[in-house]
Design a protein around this motif. Sequence first.
Motif, short mmCIF file in Angstrom:
data_model
loop_
_atom_site.label_atom_id
_atom_site.label_comp_id
_atom_site.label_asym_id
_atom_site.label_seq_id
_atom_site.Cartn_x
_atom_site.Cartn_y
_atom_site.Cartn_z
N ILE A 210 -26.77 18.59 -11.51
CA ILE A 210 -27.15 19.83 -10.86
C ILE A 210 -26.41 19.90 -9.52
N ASP A 211 -25.74 21.00 -9.25
CA ASP A 211 -25.13 21.23 -7.94
C ASP A 211 -26.11 22.01 -7.09
N PHE A 212 -26.16 21.67 -5.81
CA PHE A 212 -27.17 22.24 -4.93
C PHE A 212 -26.49 22.66 -3.63
N PRO A 213 -26.15 23.94 -3.46
CA PRO A 213 -25.36 24.35 -2.30
C PRO A 213 -26.16 24.30 -1.00
N SER A 222 -24.91 17.17 -4.89
CA SER A 222 -25.07 17.15 -6.35
C SER A 222 -26.16 16.17 -6.72
N GLY A 223 -26.91 16.52 -7.76
CA GLY A 223 -27.94 15.64 -8.27
C GLY A 223 -27.67 15.24 -9.70
N TYR A 224 -27.93 13.99 -10.03
CA TYR A 224 -27.75 13.46 -11.38
C TYR A 224 -29.08 12.86 -11.85
N TYR A 225 -29.61 13.36 -12.97
CA TYR A 225 -30.90 12.89 -13.44
C TYR A 225 -30.80 12.47 -14.90
N GLY A 242 -45.36 11.96 -19.27
CA GLY A 242 -44.91 12.79 -20.38
C GLY A 242 -44.64 14.21 -19.95
N GLY A 243 -45.29 14.63 -18.87
CA GLY A 243 -45.10 15.99 -18.37
C GLY A 243 -44.00 16.12 -17.35
N MET A 244 -43.23 15.06 -17.15
CA MET A 244 -42.14 15.14 -16.17
C MET A 244 -41.13 16.19 -16.58
N ALA A 245 -40.71 16.97 -15.60
CA ALA A 245 -39.62 17.92 -15.80
C ALA A 245 -38.47 17.43 -14.93
N PRO A 246 -37.60 16.56 -15.48
CA PRO A 246 -36.58 15.92 -14.64
C PRO A 246 -35.72 16.92 -13.87
N GLY A 247 -35.35 18.03 -14.51
CA GLY A 247 -34.53 19.01 -13.81
C GLY A 247 -35.24 19.59 -12.61
N PRO A 272 -19.88 11.65 8.16
CA PRO A 272 -18.45 11.46 7.91
C PRO A 272 -18.01 11.88 6.51
N TYR A 273 -18.98 12.13 5.61
CA TYR A 273 -18.66 12.45 4.23
C TYR A 273 -19.05 13.91 3.95
N GLU A 274 -18.18 14.61 3.28
CA GLU A 274 -18.43 16.03 3.01
C GLU A 274 -19.29 16.24 1.77
N ASN A 275 -19.50 15.18 0.99
CA ASN A 275 -20.28 15.33 -0.23
C ASN A 275 -21.27 14.18 -0.36
N ILE A 276 -22.35 14.44 -1.11
CA ILE A 276 -23.33 13.40 -1.35
C ILE A 276 -23.87 13.57 -2.77
N TYR A 277 -23.98 12.44 -3.50
CA TYR A 277 -24.48 12.44 -4.86
C TYR A 277 -25.85 11.77 -4.86
#
Length: 587
Positions: A210-213, A222-225, A242-247, A272-277
């Motif tokens: 998921i990209d998150f501006p 950006s998020g990775y699940y 069981g009810g988790m909605a990872p997104g 110092p970094y322009e991006n984060i995961y």
Amino acid sequence: RSNGGGMDDGIWYSQHFRSELASRTASSLEDRRLFATRRYTIETVIAKNNHLFARATIAFAALVPGERVLKFALLPTLRVARVAGENGQDLHFIQENRKEDGSFYVVLDAAPPVGQEHSLTVEYVGDKVLYDAGSGSYYVGARESWYPNLNGFGEKALYDLTFKVPPSNTLISVGKLESQRSEAGFAVTHWVTPVPIAVAGFNYGQYKKIDFPDTITHYEISGYYLPELPDTLRNYQNSALGGMAPGAMTKYALDQTRAQMQLCTFYFGRAPYENIYITEQPNFNFGQSWPNLVYLPISAYIDSTQRWLLFGRIDTKFTGFVQEVTPHEVAHQWFGHSVGWASYHDQWLSEGFAEFAAALFLQQAVGPKWQKDYIDFWRRQHDRILEKNNFGVSPNDAGPLWLGLRLISPHSEQAYQGVTYSKGAYVLSMLRSIMRADDAGPNGDPDKAFIDMMHDFMTTYRDRPASTESFKAIAEKHITPQIDLQKNGRLDWFFREWVWGTEVPRYALKYEIQPAAGKFKIRMEITQSEVEQNFAMFVPVFADFGSGMVRLGQVPVVGNTTRTIIYDLDRQPKKVALNAYKDILER
């Protein structure tokens, strides 16, 4: 002698010369490296059985004459097959067996001239870097030693990383993704760090992205699940989890990340970094941060209702961890990775500062009901510092903040965590409190002196490690007249008490409110006890006028004494209190 009282426990004593301490030249900034790493170029193949095959080319330069042996850290199960010089010639190497510590040594043919760049290439293969957690999730171990690491966190270098992995999995690395392609049945990605970093790492599994501006700071977030739960949590599949909605929960974690990135940028300056995961990992209660790569535990993706259903009760300590873990790990992009630490004496500048940033998040980013979460946060830190264990020893009893890892002994196993993280956070909180301008007015920022100090610290040490002494020097550049107790422009008194000392004061308050010509006079008696006669502190004073505590100011108190102070107010307060938001450490 050793900290544990015997000959085989703890860390051996180390200290500066008395002359260095007397002349104020003692510092942790001494460079103890024999070689400096300039660049790592690493090609890594992860096979379907999770075995790792890799080739690392390391560019380095000698810092001292006559040295020809390089010591690398490497996971013991990764076995070196060959080491070659820059002309392709075989180089001798020594590697201990896999039951030992895994260090291996490369022996150069001749000692290289100081400052002249050379390179060598290491080919290695093995396992135990990745552990299959089931359902497409993997735990990445050996995060510092999955490649031959020359100086660890002791320096920064550029990294050029190529990974070949089975196409069913996604790999996320430090740096920026330069290219991706398919090759011989593998998914190939190429990552390059735009700036030097201290350590490289990656996460791995069947991730969704998921990209998150962020339209304010313009960091690329950006998020990775993981769509499925790991095997260790399979038993809970039909219950709360069981009810988790990872997104949806990933969006929650990313929203926290964005808020913390904005907050840290305001208080500390640009990262110092322009991006984060932001990446999920199958651990349940462990988070970690690498340069622009954050590993979050699954618990950070579980909401409060699921936590209650899962555990049957609200565990305040675990709830606190879940609240703190994302803002803490995000803050490491500033503290630990942008500004490093010079030695074990100074690691509180990373962990303590990141913990303080988590408190800032709870105060500034969680909405109008922040007071409870913020106060609960500092109560947890207070207990982590001062609660005694079964031996009757609290972390604070083990020694001062400056001792770092040397605080750990068989009788004080939690001392490093309690002091480096929690007391380190409190030191920064107390600096913020005593530097606060209570007369800033409605348009002024009472934190201005503190913010200026932190921006200066980040700018000065952005690309090099900081020591406790160097942070103290920055703080003294921004000292305010009210806290210059010795009238010498120094904060010796504060650092002596809180960084190099172990005293924690106790406070008591008596007060009375009297009408006075249409106003109200508050007469307060503030008592400080359980400290030495020269112990000084500024105690924040608050009043509740019906809509929450408002800070009136701060009162300097020295030694075991009682101070009387009078405030004239336009309104009658319902209550008067000391340290209402737990901003300073006390008993």
